[in-house]
Design a protein around this motif. Structure first.
Motif, mmCIF file in Angstrom:
data_model
loop_
_atom_site.group_PDB
_atom_site.id
_atom_site.type_symbol
_atom_site.label_atom_id
_atom_site.label_comp_id
_atom_site.label_asym_id
_atom_site.label_seq_id
_atom_site.Cartn_x
_atom_site.Cartn_y
_atom_site.Cartn_z
ATOM 1 N N ILE A 146 1.061 3.158 -3.393
ATOM 2 C CA ILE A 146 -0.020 3.897 -3.888
ATOM 3 C C ILE A 146 -0.091 5.249 -3.597
ATOM 4 O O ILE A 146 -0.089 5.826 -2.085
ATOM 5 C CB ILE A 146 -1.372 3.445 -3.358
ATOM 6 N N THR A 206 -6.010 8.519 -3.746
ATOM 7 C CA THR A 206 -6.965 8.261 -2.809
ATOM 8 C C THR A 206 -7.574 9.614 -2.505
ATOM 9 O O THR A 206 -8.679 9.401 -1.495
ATOM 10 C CB THR A 206 -6.432 7.628 -1.495
ATOM 11 N N TRP A 238 -4.960 17.605 1.924
ATOM 12 C CA TRP A 238 -6.207 17.407 2.496
ATOM 13 C C TRP A 238 -6.852 18.446 3.362
ATOM 14 O O TRP A 238 -8.036 18.593 3.305
ATOM 15 C CB TRP A 238 -6.057 15.863 3.439
ATOM 16 N N SER A 254 0.798 -1.217 0.006
ATOM 17 C CA SER A 254 0.044 0.064 0.090
ATOM 18 C C SER A 254 0.678 1.175 0.085
ATOM 19 O O SER A 254 0.193 2.444 -0.322
ATOM 20 C CB SER A 254 -0.880 0.061 1.219
ATOM 21 N N PRO A 296 -11.783 9.439 -3.336
ATOM 22 C CA PRO A 296 -12.534 8.515 -2.789
ATOM 23 C C PRO A 296 -12.509 8.717 -0.969
ATOM 24 O O PRO A 296 -13.637 8.728 -0.396
ATOM 25 C CB PRO A 296 -11.794 6.982 -2.968
ATOM 26 N N THR A 297 -11.536 9.374 -0.527
ATOM 27 C CA THR A 297 -11.416 9.793 0.865
ATOM 28 C C THR A 297 -12.481 10.781 0.909
ATOM 29 O O THR A 297 -13.096 10.900 2.085
ATOM 30 C CB THR A 297 -10.031 10.034 1.190
ATOM 31 N N ALA A 324 -0.601 9.215 -2.320
ATOM 32 C CA ALA A 324 -1.888 9.717 -1.384
ATOM 33 C C ALA A 324 -2.789 10.543 -2.413
ATOM 34 O O ALA A 324 -4.057 10.341 -2.097
ATOM 35 C CB ALA A 324 -1.502 10.758 -0.259
#
Length: 296
Positions: free
Chosen positions: A118, A123, A227, A115, A126-127, A120
């Protein structure tokens, strides 16, 4: 001949290190000099904004600014939370993957390591959807519709960046593998339970690695930008990085000329905490990585 060659190699290495250090130090020097000058000095710059008059009052004004203070407190609280959670999760998960025996243990750990490949950024959408459609939060119904979910809340800030750090688990696991099982057997004979074994036996022996995790986690969360930018619009819970961007954007959209020295001073203040954390724990930093590389 050999000595002359070795001296030349040493000189070349030092010259490369000095040149690299100068390149890396230049942005910090530019930032500091711009922060103590004026907007006129900044716009007149060629290589460095030489201040015509030194002004340190803006540092005092920024530290007394309630909005900036709130941004710094939010960022500090978030960083401390992730440090505590990452250390706890990495210790417990490393104990499970190292000392416990169960079918498929190594396969599960390989999936964990995979993982890490992958990015960040892959994702992030989807997060966001997961948090936006979280049931019974932010006006959502049981289907996750009707509201904003956990977006624009502390829940998104504290959970969205992930509480499982695979790299931290790997480092602690490598260290635990170098600790003889006899320590745990002796603790069990004395009546110690699982959690006392983890935090009373293995944690003190892995303190150097935990220092590495504290430093890397703090710097990662303190500098986290993507984020919080996606998930948070509420100024009351914004972190310092998105807060600075928001202030600059608001000024430019309103037609005001940004006072760039103020922003340079603010970024200079933001850089200080990671530097202090590293200086406080630097003695354990290299030792921690060395311990993680020793097995058996």
């Amino acid at each position: 001949m050999v000595n002359e060659r070795s001296k030349l190699e040493t000189c070349a290495i030092y010259l490369l290190l000095i040149a690299g250090s100068a390149v890396m130090f230049y942005p910090f020097l530019f930032q500091l000099m711009a922060s103590i000058g004026s907007n006129k000095d900044y716009y007149a710059t060629i290589l460095l904004p030489i201040p015509t008059e030194i002004n340190l009052d803006r540092y005092v004004d920024l530290m007394h600014n309630a909005l900036i203070y709130r941004y710094l407190i939010n960022t500090a609280l978030r960083s401390v939370y992730f440090i505590v959670v990452t250390c706890l999760v990495s210790l417990i998960a490393s104990y499970v993957f190292t000392k416990l025996r169960f079918k498929g243990r190594d396969s599960v750990f390989v999936v964990f390591l995979t993982s890490m490949m992958i990015p960040a950024q892959v994702t992030i959408i989807p997060t966001y959807l997961l948090f936006a459609r979280f049931p019974f939060f932010g006006g959502n119904n049981w289907q996750g519709l009707g509201g904003h979910g956990m977006i624009d809340t502390w829940g998104a800030l504290l959970l969205g960046s992930g509480i499982v750090n695979v790299a931290a688990i790997f480092l602690v696991k490598q260290t635990m593998e170098s600790i003889p099982f006899e320590y745990e057997e002796a603790a069990r004979i004395d009546g110690a339970g699982v959690f006392w074994t983890i935090f009373g036996i293995y944690f003190p022996m892995a303190r150097a690695v935990m220092a590495v995790i504290v430093i890397t986690t703090f710097i990662s969360i303190w500098n986290d930008y993507l984020w919080p930018l996606v998930a948070i619009n509420n100024p009351d819970i914004q972190v310092i990085n998105t807060g600075v961007t928001s202030l600059l954007t608001t000024m430019m959209q309103s037609g005001q000329v940004p006072e760039y020295p103020d922003f340079f001073a603010l970024t200079a203040i933001v850089v200080v905490p990671p530097i202090l954390v590293y200086l406080l724990l630097q003695r354990n930093f290299i030792q921690g990585y060395a311990m993680a590389g020793i097995k058996g």
